[in-house]
Design a protein around this motif. Structure first.
Motif, PDB file in Angstrom:
ATOM      1  N   UNK A  17       5.035   5.478  24.522  1.00  0.00           N
ATOM      2  CA  UNK A  17       6.070   4.672  23.883  1.00  0.00           C
ATOM      3  C   UNK A  17       6.114   5.026  22.403  1.00  0.00           C
ATOM      4  N   UNK A  18       7.317   5.288  21.889  1.00  0.00           N
ATOM      5  CA  UNK A  18       7.482   5.621  20.480  1.00  0.00           C
ATOM      6  C   UNK A  18       8.455   4.637  19.850  1.00  0.00           C
ATOM      7  N   UNK A  19       8.080   4.134  18.670  1.00  0.00           N
ATOM      8  CA  UNK A  19       8.960   3.243  17.913  1.00  0.00           C
ATOM      9  C   UNK A  19       9.128   3.819  16.519  1.00  0.00           C
ATOM     10  N   UNK A  20      10.223   3.438  15.856  1.00  0.00           N
ATOM     11  CA  UNK A  20      10.523   4.000  14.548  1.00  0.00           C
ATOM     12  C   UNK A  20      11.057   2.919  13.606  1.00  0.00           C
ATOM     13  N   UNK A  21      10.666   3.017  12.354  1.00  0.00           N
ATOM     14  CA  UNK A  21      11.194   2.172  11.286  1.00  0.00           C
ATOM     15  C   UNK A  21      11.722   3.124  10.231  1.00  0.00           C
ATOM     16  N   UNK A  22      12.983   2.908   9.818  1.00  0.00           N
ATOM     17  CA  UNK A  22      13.608   3.803   8.843  1.00  0.00           C
ATOM     18  C   UNK A  22      13.974   3.025   7.592  1.00  0.00           C
ATOM     19  N   UNK A  23      13.635   3.596   6.436  1.00  0.00           N
ATOM     20  CA  UNK A  23      14.079   3.067   5.151  1.00  0.00           C
ATOM     21  C   UNK A  23      13.789   1.607   4.916  1.00  0.00           C
ATOM     22  N   UNK A  24      12.537   1.226   4.963  1.00  0.00           N
ATOM     23  CA  UNK A  24      12.170  -0.162   4.731  1.00  0.00           C
ATOM     24  C   UNK A  24      11.860  -0.317   3.255  1.00  0.00           C
ATOM     25  N   UNK A  25      12.811  -0.862   2.524  1.00  0.00           N
ATOM     26  CA  UNK A  25      12.615  -1.071   1.090  1.00  0.00           C
ATOM     27  C   UNK A  25      12.056  -2.457   0.856  1.00  0.00           C
ATOM     28  N   UNK A  26      10.893  -2.529   0.258  1.00  0.00           N
ATOM     29  CA  UNK A  26      10.290  -3.796  -0.148  1.00  0.00           C
ATOM     30  C   UNK A  26      10.142  -4.785   1.002  1.00  0.00           C
TER      31      UNK A  26
ATOM     32  N   UNK B 248       2.623  -2.404   5.184  1.00  0.00           N
ATOM     33  CA  UNK B 248       3.655  -3.235   5.796  1.00  0.00           C
ATOM     34  C   UNK B 248       4.400  -2.452   6.872  1.00  0.00           C
ATOM     35  N   UNK B 249       4.668  -1.172   6.623  1.00  0.00           N
ATOM     36  CA  UNK B 249       5.357  -0.343   7.620  1.00  0.00           C
ATOM     37  C   UNK B 249       4.471  -0.141   8.842  1.00  0.00           C
ATOM     38  N   UNK B 250       3.191   0.109   8.624  1.00  0.00           N
ATOM     39  CA  UNK B 250       2.268   0.308   9.747  1.00  0.00           C
ATOM     40  C   UNK B 250       2.187  -0.954  10.613  1.00  0.00           C
ATOM     41  N   UNK B 251       2.117  -2.116   9.981  1.00  0.00           N
ATOM     42  CA  UNK B 251       2.057  -3.373  10.738  1.00  0.00           C
ATOM     43  C   UNK B 251       3.364  -3.599  11.481  1.00  0.00           C
ATOM     44  N   UNK B 252       4.492  -3.341  10.834  1.00  0.00           N
ATOM     45  CA  UNK B 252       5.790  -3.502  11.495  1.00  0.00           C
ATOM     46  C   UNK B 252       5.920  -2.547  12.683  1.00  0.00           C
ATOM     47  N   UNK B 253       5.460  -1.332  12.534  1.00  0.00           N
ATOM     48  CA  UNK B 253       5.479  -0.379  13.651  1.00  0.00           C
ATOM     49  C   UNK B 253       4.630  -0.901  14.810  1.00  0.00           C
ATOM     50  N   UNK B 254       3.448  -1.432  14.495  1.00  0.00           N
ATOM     51  CA  UNK B 254       2.566  -1.973  15.539  1.00  0.00           C
ATOM     52  C   UNK B 254       3.236  -3.140  16.254  1.00  0.00           C
ATOM     53  N   UNK B 255       3.891  -4.024  15.496  1.00  0.00           N
ATOM     54  CA  UNK B 255       4.594  -5.154  16.118  1.00  0.00           C
ATOM     55  C   UNK B 255       5.715  -4.669  17.029  1.00  0.00           C
ATOM     56  N   UNK B 256       6.477  -3.697  16.560  1.00  0.00           N
ATOM     57  CA  UNK B 256       7.562  -3.149  17.385  1.00  0.00           C
ATOM     58  C   UNK B 256       7.018  -2.498  18.648  1.00  0.00           C
TER      59      UNK B 256
ATOM     60  N   UNK C 259       8.674   5.251   9.132  1.00  0.00           N
ATOM     61  CA  UNK C 259       7.646   5.904   9.924  1.00  0.00           C
ATOM     62  C   UNK C 259       7.885   5.777  11.409  1.00  0.00           C
ATOM     63  N   UNK C 260       7.005   6.447  12.161  1.00  0.00           N
ATOM     64  CA  UNK C 260       7.041   6.380  13.617  1.00  0.00           C
ATOM     65  C   UNK C 260       5.634   6.101  14.125  1.00  0.00           C
ATOM     66  N   UNK C 261       5.566   5.486  15.291  1.00  0.00           N
ATOM     67  CA  UNK C 261       4.295   5.218  15.946  1.00  0.00           C
ATOM     68  C   UNK C 261       4.451   5.609  17.404  1.00  0.00           C
ATOM     69  N   UNK C 262       3.516   6.406  17.900  1.00  0.00           N
ATOM     70  CA  UNK C 262       3.522   6.833  19.299  1.00  0.00           C
ATOM     71  C   UNK C 262       2.183   6.499  19.936  1.00  0.00           C
ATOM     72  N   UNK C 263       2.254   5.856  21.088  1.00  0.00           N
ATOM     73  CA  UNK C 263       1.037   5.538  21.837  1.00  0.00           C
ATOM     74  C   UNK C 263       1.418   5.240  23.282  1.00  0.00           C
ATOM     75  N   UNK C 264       0.631   5.710  24.202  1.00  0.00           N
ATOM     76  CA  UNK C 264       0.828   5.450  25.638  1.00  0.00           C
ATOM     77  C   UNK C 264       2.251   5.736  26.102  1.00  0.00           C
TER      78      UNK C 264
END
Length: 135
Positions: free
Chosen positions: A97-106, A114-122, A90-95
């Motif tokens: 700044x855009x971050x991306x997480x690709x292919x997070x298996x388990x 888990x992907x949403x939280x990881x995007x927020x941390x990034x 997924x991707x997260x965009x705010x203010x």
């Protein structure tokens, strides 16, 4: 050692704890485990120093999931996608700044959350990296 001793206190001595603080240690008239109690007393920290240590350790822990998501500004856009192999990204965009997480298996949690939280941390890490140093 069982229960702490009870009865008449015959002396009150000041002893150094493991943290270096001086505290009162009580000598009881009948106390067959005095040496062991005193050794334990001197090998442990005082309650005030323990509380200070716990607070410092709590501050160094990463924020919890709910706290991380609350740090995102209004208008944050999150896009999640699931690949054929079952992994999430997924991707997260705010203010701006855009971050991306690709292919997070388990990841650490079940899929999307888990992907949403990881995007927020990034995103938080990226924003802190781009901040000018505090004066």
């Amino acid at each position: 050692m069982g229960l702490p001793p009870t009865g008449e206190i015959v002396a009150r001595v000041m002893l150094a704890r493991a943290c270096g603080c001086l505290q009162e240690f009580q000598h009881y008239k009948v106390d067959k485990y005095r040496a062991q109690r005193q050794a334990k007393f001197q090998s442990t920290r005082c309650p005030a120093c323990v509380a200070k240590l716990v607070e410092e350790q709590r501050k160094t822990l990463p924020p919890r999931k709910g706290e991380i998501l609350k740090q995102l500004p209004p208008g944050t856009q999150v896009t999640l996608s699931r690949a054929a192999d079952g992994s999430w990204g997924g991707t997260l965009s705010a203010d701006g700044t855009t971050v991306e997480v690709v292919g997070v298996a388990r990841m650490a949690g079940p899929g999307m959350q888990a992907v949403a939280v990881e995007l927020a941390r990034l995103w938080i890490a990226a924003k802190e990296k781009g901040k000018p140093p505090a004066r």
